[in-house]
Motif scaffolding. Structure first.
Motif, PDB file in Angstrom:
ATOM      1  N   TRP A  14     -32.517  -1.764  18.605  1.00 47.09           N
ATOM      2  CA  TRP A  14     -32.343  -3.271  18.386  1.00 47.09           C
ATOM      3  C   TRP A  14     -31.826  -3.434  16.974  1.00 47.09           C
ATOM      4  CZ3 TRP A  14     -30.781  -6.161  22.431  1.00 47.09           C
ATOM      5  CH2 TRP A  14     -31.236  -5.756  23.596  1.00 47.09           C
ATOM      6  N   LYS A  15     -32.498  -2.878  15.935  1.00 43.85           N
ATOM      7  CA  LYS A  15     -32.312  -3.093  14.788  1.00 43.85           C
ATOM      8  C   LYS A  15     -30.957  -2.494  14.225  1.00 43.85           C
ATOM      9  CE  LYS A  15     -34.541  -4.908  10.901  1.00 43.85           C
ATOM     10  NZ  LYS A  15     -35.141  -6.061  10.890  1.00 43.85           N
ATOM     11  N   ALA A  16     -30.481  -1.450  14.830  1.00 46.20           N
ATOM     12  CA  ALA A  16     -29.361  -0.702  14.475  1.00 46.20           C
ATOM     13  C   ALA A  16     -28.182  -1.650  14.730  1.00 46.20           C
ATOM     14  CB  ALA A  16     -29.317   0.500  15.274  1.00 46.20           C
ATOM     15  N   VAL A  17     -28.212  -2.361  15.925  1.00 44.69           N
ATOM     16  CA  VAL A  17     -26.835  -2.905  16.329  1.00 44.69           C
ATOM     17  C   VAL A  17     -26.535  -4.045  15.279  1.00 44.69           C
ATOM     18  CG1 VAL A  17     -27.186  -2.909  18.748  1.00 44.69           C
ATOM     19  CG2 VAL A  17     -28.082  -4.962  17.379  1.00 44.69           C
ATOM     20  N   THR A  18     -25.304  -4.049  14.739  1.00 42.08           N
ATOM     21  CA  THR A  18     -24.564  -4.925  13.715  1.00 42.08           C
ATOM     22  C   THR A  18     -23.582  -6.016  14.248  1.00 42.08           C
ATOM     23  OG1 THR A  18     -22.945  -3.282  13.264  1.00 42.08           O
ATOM     24  CG2 THR A  18     -25.095  -3.057  11.938  1.00 42.08           C
ATOM     25  N   THR A  19     -23.083  -5.823  15.213  1.00 38.09           N
ATOM     26  CA  THR A  19     -22.129  -6.829  15.835  1.00 38.09           C
ATOM     27  C   THR A  19     -22.571  -7.671  17.174  1.00 38.09           C
ATOM     28  OG1 THR A  19     -21.003  -5.265  17.180  1.00 38.09           O
ATOM     29  CG2 THR A  19     -20.291  -5.134  14.979  1.00 38.09           C
ATOM     30  N   VAL A  20     -22.168  -8.758  17.482  1.00 38.56           N
ATOM     31  CA  VAL A  20     -22.446  -9.554  18.528  1.00 38.56           C
ATOM     32  C   VAL A  20     -22.142  -8.639  19.857  1.00 38.56           C
ATOM     33  CG1 VAL A  20     -21.982 -11.598  20.047  1.00 38.56           C
ATOM     34  CG2 VAL A  20     -22.258 -11.554  17.595  1.00 38.56           C
ATOM     35  N   ALA A  21     -20.941  -8.102  19.836  1.00 39.06           N
ATOM     36  CA  ALA A  21     -20.372  -7.141  20.762  1.00 39.06           C
ATOM     37  C   ALA A  21     -21.409  -5.904  21.074  1.00 39.06           C
ATOM     38  CB  ALA A  21     -19.160  -6.490  20.521  1.00 39.06           C
ATOM     39  N   ASP A  22     -22.153  -5.336  20.159  1.00 37.31           N
ATOM     40  CA  ASP A  22     -23.047  -4.311  20.431  1.00 37.31           C
ATOM     41  C   ASP A  22     -24.460  -5.007  21.032  1.00 37.31           C
ATOM     42  OD1 ASP A  22     -21.635  -2.357  19.318  1.00 37.31           O
ATOM     43  OD2 ASP A  22     -22.240  -2.404  17.506  1.00 37.31           O
ATOM     44  N   LEU A  23     -24.740  -6.085  20.407  1.00 40.16           N
ATOM     45  CA  LEU A  23     -25.964  -6.846  20.998  1.00 40.16           C
ATOM     46  C   LEU A  23     -25.686  -7.231  22.346  1.00 40.16           C
ATOM     47  CD1 LEU A  23     -28.604  -8.451  20.637  1.00 40.16           C
ATOM     48  CD2 LEU A  23     -27.343 -10.414  19.753  1.00 40.16           C
ATOM     49  N   GLY A  24     -24.442  -7.620  22.751  1.00 39.04           N
ATOM     50  CA  GLY A  24     -24.125  -7.960  24.128  1.00 39.04           C
ATOM     51  C   GLY A  24     -24.403  -6.762  25.040  1.00 39.04           C
ATOM     52  N   GLU A  25     -23.899  -5.784  24.472  1.00 35.16           N
ATOM     53  CA  GLU A  25     -23.922  -4.178  25.161  1.00 35.16           C
ATOM     54  C   GLU A  25     -25.585  -3.956  25.641  1.00 35.16           C
ATOM     55  OE1 GLU A  25     -23.318  -0.876  27.450  1.00 35.16           O
ATOM     56  OE2 GLU A  25     -21.796  -2.649  27.012  1.00 35.16           O
ATOM     57  N   LEU A  26     -26.369  -4.081  24.487  1.00 38.21           N
ATOM     58  CA  LEU A  26     -27.695  -3.796  24.892  1.00 38.21           C
ATOM     59  C   LEU A  26     -28.369  -4.647  25.543  1.00 38.21           C
ATOM     60  CD1 LEU A  26     -29.393  -2.526  21.246  1.00 38.21           C
ATOM     61  CD2 LEU A  26     -28.075  -1.106  22.993  1.00 38.21           C
ATOM     62  N   MET A  27     -28.089  -5.910  25.535  1.00 40.09           N
ATOM     63  CA  MET A  27     -28.516  -6.822  26.542  1.00 40.09           C
ATOM     64  C   MET A  27     -28.107  -6.814  28.011  1.00 40.09           C
ATOM     65  SD  MET A  27     -30.574  -9.161  25.055  1.00 40.09           S
ATOM     66  CE  MET A  27     -30.645 -10.747  25.796  1.00 40.09           C
ATOM     67  N   ALA A  28     -26.944  -6.067  28.048  1.00 41.16           N
ATOM     68  CA  ALA A  28     -26.311  -5.842  29.467  1.00 41.16           C
ATOM     69  C   ALA A  28     -27.201  -4.729  30.137  1.00 41.16           C
ATOM     70  CB  ALA A  28     -24.819  -5.554  29.515  1.00 41.16           C
ATOM     71  N   ARG A  29     -27.491  -3.731  29.091  1.00 42.41           N
ATOM     72  CA  ARG A  29     -28.323  -2.531  29.572  1.00 42.41           C
ATOM     73  C   ARG A  29     -29.822  -2.828  29.765  1.00 42.41           C
ATOM     74  NH1 ARG A  29     -27.121   1.686  24.788  1.00 42.41           N
ATOM     75  NH2 ARG A  29     -28.852   2.767  25.960  1.00 42.41           N
ATOM     76  N   TRP A  30     -30.179  -3.713  29.071  1.00 41.05           N
ATOM     77  CA  TRP A  30     -31.582  -4.152  29.511  1.00 41.05           C
ATOM     78  C   TRP A  30     -31.676  -5.017  30.855  1.00 41.05           C
ATOM     79  CZ3 TRP A  30     -33.349  -9.353  30.228  1.00 41.05           C
ATOM     80  CH2 TRP A  30     -34.721  -9.407  30.478  1.00 41.05           C
ATOM     81  N   LEU A  31     -30.562  -5.520  31.173  1.00 45.23           N
ATOM     82  CA  LEU A  31     -30.485  -6.516  32.414  1.00 45.23           C
ATOM     83  C   LEU A  31     -30.206  -5.296  33.626  1.00 45.23           C
ATOM     84  CD1 LEU A  31     -28.078  -9.187  31.498  1.00 45.23           C
ATOM     85  CD2 LEU A  31     -30.307  -9.587  32.488  1.00 45.23           C
ATOM     86  N   GLU A  32     -29.660  -4.324  33.040  1.00 44.38           N
ATOM     87  CA  GLU A  32     -29.388  -3.183  34.299  1.00 44.38           C
ATOM     88  C   GLU A  32     -30.649  -2.197  34.293  1.00 44.38           C
ATOM     89  OE1 GLU A  32     -24.583  -3.310  33.984  1.00 44.38           O
ATOM     90  OE2 GLU A  32     -25.906  -2.036  32.726  1.00 44.38           O
TER      91      GLU A  32
END
Length: 211
Positions: A14-32
């Motif tokens: 989570w600390k490595a993400v630098t853009t909102v797009a990357d944050l959204g991708e990680l959140m999607a992967r957590w949801l899935e």
């Protein structure tokens, strides 16, 4: 701020993400279910069981630039406690792109949804929260309303400073179905149309009810 219950590898992720797009991708992967933990949420817990059917919609929103933070389905019925519970379908999102914000608000209001938009940096002019859950007619929970700096820090404890600043300067949007119960589930159809997850079909009754 490091949370002791999140594994070191997860904190680094989570600390490595630098853009909102990357944050959204990680959140999607957590949801899935691909990632065990997310910031601001109990470690190694995924979405609540009642929201399992919402995962495709929520993940699509996250990947489209709308980072979801909480949601609930529409429901009306007797709970395990024997009391009568009613819920409105609702979702909270962070939006940092003004164009995406306009599209979201326009789609939701056009479909008759209740919309609240808040900026945690402002001390005034905030939208009032919306009651989304009642028990025997008494209000229990609400979505929307002012977000304090303390709440912001609790919600996003693992982000790097630059990304945290982007998220903190975004708009916090609550979209709530006006109806309690299953009729309000049309909210998810509206959002699926927005992200392109669902296409309008002539004989789709949800398309008609979603406006």
């Amino acid at each position: 701020m490091k949370l002791p219950w999140m594994k070191r590898a997860e904190r680094r992720l989570w600390k490595a993400v630098t853009t909102v797009a990357d944050l959204g991708e990680l959140m999607a992967r957590w949801l899935e279910g691909e990632i065990a933990s997310r910031p601001g949420y109990a470690a190694r817990y995924g979405p609540d069981e009642e929201t399992a059917h919402l995962v495709p919609t929520l993940a699509a929103l996250c990947r489209a630039g709308y980072v979801t933070t909480q949601s609930q389905p529409g429901f009306a019925g007797t709970g395990v406690d024997g009391l009568w519970w009613e819920q409105r379908a609702a979702v909270d999102l962070v939006v940092t792109d003004p164009e995406l914000l306009h599209r979201l608000v326009d789609a939701a209001t056009s479909a008759g949804m209740v919309v609240r938009v808040n900026d945690h940096r402002l001390d005034h002019g905030q939208d009032e929260p919306v009651i989304v859950t009642t028990c025997d007619g008494e209000p229990i929970t609400a979505f929307g309303g002012r977000i304090s700096r303390a709440n912001m820090a609790v919600q996003w404890p693992e982000l790097n400073r630059d990304l945290y600043d982007q998220v903190a300067h975004g708009r916090y949007v609550s979209i709530v179905a006006p109806e309690y119960g299953l009729d309000g589930e049309r909210l998810w159809v509206v959002l699926d149309f927005l992200t392109g997850l669902r296409r309008r079909e002539p004989h789709d009754p949800w398309a008609r009810s979603a406006g």
